[in-house]
Design an enzyme around this catalytic site. Structure first.
Site, mmCIF file in Angstrom:
data_model
loop_
_atom_site.group_PDB
_atom_site.id
_atom_site.type_symbol
_atom_site.label_atom_id
_atom_site.label_comp_id
_atom_site.label_asym_id
_atom_site.label_seq_id
_atom_site.Cartn_x
_atom_site.Cartn_y
_atom_site.Cartn_z
ATOM 1 N N HIS A 1 0.819 -1.221 0.000
ATOM 2 C CA HIS A 1 0.000 0.000 0.000
ATOM 3 C C HIS A 1 0.850 1.268 0.000
ATOM 4 O O HIS A 1 1.287 1.728 1.048
ATOM 5 C CB HIS A 1 -0.895 -0.030 1.252
ATOM 6 C CG HIS A 1 -1.993 0.978 1.248
ATOM 7 N ND1 HIS A 1 -3.204 0.759 1.853
ATOM 8 C CD2 HIS A 1 -2.070 2.233 0.728
ATOM 9 C CE1 HIS A 1 -3.982 1.822 1.705
ATOM 10 N NE2 HIS A 1 -3.309 2.732 1.038
ATOM 11 N N LEU B 1 2.263 6.803 -4.926
ATOM 12 C CA LEU B 1 3.485 7.362 -5.519
ATOM 13 C C LEU B 1 3.204 8.616 -6.357
ATOM 14 O O LEU B 1 4.134 9.216 -6.897
ATOM 15 C CB LEU B 1 4.231 6.300 -6.328
ATOM 16 C CG LEU B 1 4.691 5.085 -5.487
ATOM 17 C CD1 LEU B 1 5.494 4.108 -6.334
ATOM 18 C CD2 LEU B 1 5.504 5.506 -4.265
ATOM 19 N N ARG B 2 1.940 9.004 -6.462
ATOM 20 C CA ARG B 2 1.542 10.324 -6.988
ATOM 21 C C ARG B 2 1.814 10.572 -8.470
ATOM 22 O O ARG B 2 1.463 11.638 -8.978
ATOM 23 C CB ARG B 2 2.182 11.465 -6.174
ATOM 24 C CG ARG B 2 1.901 11.401 -4.674
ATOM 25 C CD ARG B 2 0.427 11.527 -4.358
ATOM 26 N NE ARG B 2 0.205 11.639 -2.916
ATOM 27 C CZ ARG B 2 -0.808 11.076 -2.278
ATOM 28 N NH1 ARG B 2 -1.716 10.368 -2.941
ATOM 29 N NH2 ARG B 2 -0.956 11.227 -0.975
ATOM 30 N N ASN C 1 -5.094 5.977 -7.008
ATOM 31 C CA ASN C 1 -5.743 7.300 -6.935
ATOM 32 C C ASN C 1 -4.811 8.408 -7.401
ATOM 33 O O ASN C 1 -4.570 9.395 -6.716
ATOM 34 C CB ASN C 1 -6.270 7.586 -5.522
ATOM 35 C CG ASN C 1 -5.181 7.592 -4.467
ATOM 36 O OD1 ASN C 1 -4.133 6.991 -4.656
ATOM 37 N ND2 ASN C 1 -5.426 8.283 -3.375
ATOM 38 N N ASN D 1 -5.957 9.234 7.192
ATOM 39 C CA ASN D 1 -7.201 8.470 7.050
ATOM 40 C C ASN D 1 -6.888 7.008 6.808
ATOM 41 O O ASN D 1 -6.087 6.720 5.918
ATOM 42 C CB ASN D 1 -8.027 8.968 5.859
ATOM 43 C CG ASN D 1 -8.618 10.330 6.107
ATOM 44 O OD1 ASN D 1 -8.696 10.801 7.226
ATOM 45 N ND2 ASN D 1 -9.033 10.973 5.026
ATOM 46 N N ASP E 1 1.106 2.621 3.680
ATOM 47 C CA ASP E 1 0.209 3.690 3.226
ATOM 48 C C ASP E 1 0.994 4.997 3.040
ATOM 49 O O ASP E 1 0.521 6.079 3.394
ATOM 50 C CB ASP E 1 -0.964 3.890 4.199
ATOM 51 C CG ASP E 1 -2.086 4.741 3.594
ATOM 52 O OD1 ASP E 1 -1.985 5.109 2.404
ATOM 53 O OD2 ASP E 1 -3.056 5.028 4.309
#
Lengths: 311, 425
Positions: B63, B66-67, B97, B281, B308
């Protein structure tokens, strides 16, 4: 006593002597306000910046007046929250203030921790004038001041705070302040407006939903403003039902002590959380609270600025 | 550079036996040539002294964010892969995402191809559950799989529609892809910044209650049981959530779960200072929840520790708590902070911790993992005794949003061997 805090961010963590010192100082300024020319030169040459990121009339006026009564230069700005989110960041605002070299900053902001955010980053002293649902320490102080003026010592007295506890910074500051000075604090409201872990967070707090029972034997009743927006979020069904369960009526007030003190931080929803004849009745100290607000804010500005008080 | 190495005297973790043994390991041409009690030094082999150090198969992180594409200012596949290597991770699974999200074969293939070009830590793409992450229509899992996708997830958002989640599980199950759920019922968490607890009651911050995880998990587990497909629970955080997973596993429902280092080590008390580096989150929970997560590591309810890793720029983090984005980076610090908090305190056996970072996540992906002669060298060497400072100089990520940034950490990854390469840190 020597004051050892740079800022006033909340009443949490203040000792009995510190609260009493502020209130005693406020007594002296309360007398100043009675004079024909209610000014002292205590903060001459000092600059106070009032930053109101949230709409406010009484608190912003009260701080402006307190600063001016102390002969400080008071500069202010207000900005709506949405504009803040689109425009300059709080960090850039902080840098701007730093470069203007003000002595003190008063900040009202919708986000909990905003006053702390600024205080951690500038040399000027910071007074929290309300940060979201977190704290509103000068409101807490003026509540203590008004109650103390009417009842003398608060030791052993009981206060009932009624309404939207979850979203109330007024509650959080009052709960800490009153219990520090020895009063027993109770809250009343529907469970949808009371944080789930409140009882564990404030172990001495009494929590109830039954307003009529809760009123019995109380010395002070503090009614909180009910915000209509909460209805849309499903936290209570309707104004008429809220009024039925939690409006402080003259009839209900009979259940409290005969010399009970009724408080409201304002602005009031007349006829919703408080009946007009109670708001304007003999038990109400609502207007006295407003005057106390100026005196208390003069006191804390004076203490934090380290000013000299004329004889 | 020499392509022959002998690692001397370290404790090696053998995932097939879940045991540590003191051995020498010889690596030649990118493969493990020999494992023996002692291997005599050869003149052309580079000797690596590993006395009192650990040797483990490269860590696997299920998880990470890496944008790239979309927010290359905060992390790229390259910088993320470097941060992974520096933290001992040789395989990371990239959440979809991004902008655009990984919802097509082309997007997935872009990541797989870039990972190959870089030759750093392997980056395995995770595809979206639904097209554009909108929660409405399921994505093309068959084509995503061709692009290299190893699981699907709309991480960050829970799939609100039970019907969509049911069909996603069925369809992904056909292809052998786990569906990874971010189990937080969103209507209960609107604008929330922290756990609902005594701390939030005092701070007046808006909440994301633990019951939102329970509500979401109850439904997801019911659907996993109903469809027979593999549900993987991302970042499990609550004591009650642990119970639900434990109970479902005892009924042989195909549920696996991961926990993050921050949920295992930190609690919501950290929010008291209003520091946005602790905003994440799902949120940091209570000490009771934290203890339940640690217990779940021990009894096998949780199979993997995943970071994460979620980079955000300083200017977005250094804001009012309500406005700051949620998430923290963790690739480079995970093993150090876990080792100091769980192994040095004898809370967890080192074999178990290493299993949770290697064979555990491998099995979630349906892969076997063994340390044996003839296998490609995919190893890391960790010295638990060395201190280092996690700061601007040592940080390999483009972002620095970590509660451990600026802190001195104990335990450091010193060598990584991967695909015929040797990295030294």
């Amino acid at each position: 006593m020597t004051w050892k805090h740079k800022n006033l961010l909340g009443l949490e963590g203040l000792a009995v002597e510190e609260l009493t010192f502020i209130l005693d100082t406020a007594e002296r300024f309360h007398e100043v306000l009675e004079r024909p020319i209610p000014f002292v030169p205590a903060l001459r040459g000092k600059t106070i910046l009032n930053m109101f990121y949230e709409p406010s009339t009484r608190t912003s006026m009260s701080f402006a007046m307190a600063g001016k009564r102390l002969s400080a230069d008071v500069v202010g700005f207000s900005k709506s929250t949405s504009a803040v989110q689109k425009g300059e960041t709080l960090l850039d605002t902080v840098r701007t203030i730093e470069s203007m070299r003000v002595d003190g900053v008063v900040i009202r902001h919708s986000c909990p921790g905003a006053a702390r955010f600024i205080a951690d980053r500038i040399e000027a002293f910071v007074i929290n004038a309300g940060d979201g649902a977190h704290e509103h320490p000068t409101q807490g102080l003026l509540d203590l001041f008004s109650a103390r003026k009417r009842l003398g010592s608060l030791e052993g007295k009981s206060i009932l705070i009624v309404g939207d506890i979850t979203h109330s910074r007024v509650f959080r500051s009052a709960a800490v302040g009153f219990s520090t000075l020895g009063a027993k604090v109770s809250v009343c409201g529907p469970p949808t407006l009371i944080p789930k872990e409140l009882g564990k967070a404030y172990p001495d707090l009494e929590i109830t939903a039954d307003f009529d029972r809760a009123l019995e034997g109380k010395d002070i009743i503090m009614m909180l403003r009910m915000q209509l927006e909460r209805q849309r979020r499903g936290l209570f069904p309707s104004i008429r039902e809220y009024r039925k369960l939690y409006c402080l009526t003259a009839e209900r007030l009979k259940k409290a002590k005969s010399d009970v003190v009724v408080m409201h931080p304002g602005p009031m929803n007349r006829g919703i959380e408080i009946e007009p004849r109670v708001a304007d009745g003999p038990h109400s100290v609502v207007l006295a609270q407003v005057r106390a607000g100026v005196a208390v804010r003069m006191a804390i500005l004076y203490i934090l600025a380290g000013g000299e008080l004329e004889r | 550079m020499s392509d022959r190495y002998v690692i001397h005297g370290g404790y090696a973790f053998f995932p097939q036996e879940k045991a540590l043994k003191k051995v020498d390991i010889e690596i030649a041409e990118g493969r493990i040539k020999k494992i023996a009690a002692t291997i005599s030094p050869e003149s052309d082999a580079k000797a690596i002294e590993a006395e009192n150090k650990l040797i483990s198969p490269g860590l696997i992180d299920l998880h990470v964010h890496l944008r790239e594409p979309g927010r290359e200012d905060t992390e790229t596949l390259e910088t993320g892969a470097w941060a992974a290597l520096a933290g001992g991770f040789t395989t990371v699974c990239a959440m979809p995402n991004t902008c655009p999200p990984t919802d097509t074969r082309e997007q997935a293939a872009f990541i797989s191809k870039r990972s190959e070009e870089l030759g750093l830590a392997r980056i395995l793409p995770i595809g979206t559950v639904t097209k554009k992450r909108e929660g409405v229509e399921i994505a093309e899992y068959g084509m995503l799989k061709e692009g290299g996708v190893i699981a699907v997830s709309d991480d960050g958002d829970w799939i609100v529609s039970a019907e969509v989640m049911r069909r996603a599980l069925e369809y992904a199950g056909m292809l052998g892809l786990p569906v990874i759920t971010h189990a937080e019922e969103p209507t209960m968490c609107a604008d929330g910044v922290m756990n609902e607890s005594t701390v939030s009651a005092r701070l007046g911050l808006k909440v994301r209650p633990s019951v939102a995880e329970e509500v979401a998990l109850e439904r997801d587990i019911a659907l996993a049981a109903y469809t027979g497909s593999h549900l993987h629970v991302a970042h499990l955080t609550t004591a009650r959530g642990v119970q639900l997973v434990r109970e479902a596993r005892s009924r042989d429902v195909k549920v696996t779960a991961e926990a993050t280092p921050h949920h295992l080590l930190l609690t919501d008390e950290k929010l008291s200072e209003f520091d946005a580096n602790f905003k994440v989150n799902p949120p940091l929970r209570t000490e009771e929840d934290r203890k339940a997560l640690v217990a779940a590591l021990k009894d096998g309810t949780i199979q993997a520790i995943a970071t994460d890793h979620a980079p955000h720029p300083l200017e977005e983090k250094e804001q009012e708590l309500d406005l700051a984005p949620a998430g923290m980076i963790g690739l480079q610090t995970a093993l150090s902070v876990l080792w100091e908090a769980l192994i040095d305190t004898r809370t967890l056996a080192p074999e178990r911790l290493l299993a949770l970072l290697t064979v555990g996540p491998a099995e979630v992906l349906g892969r076997k993992l063994e340390l044996k002669e003839g296998e490609p060298a995919d190893l890391m060497v960790f010295d638990p005794g060395v201190s280092w400072v996690f700061d601007a100089e040592s940080n390999r990520s483009l972002s620095q949003n970590s509660p451990w940034f600026g802190k001195t950490l104990k335990g450091k990854v010193q060598h990584v061997f991967l695909a015929e390469k040797h990295f030294e840190f």
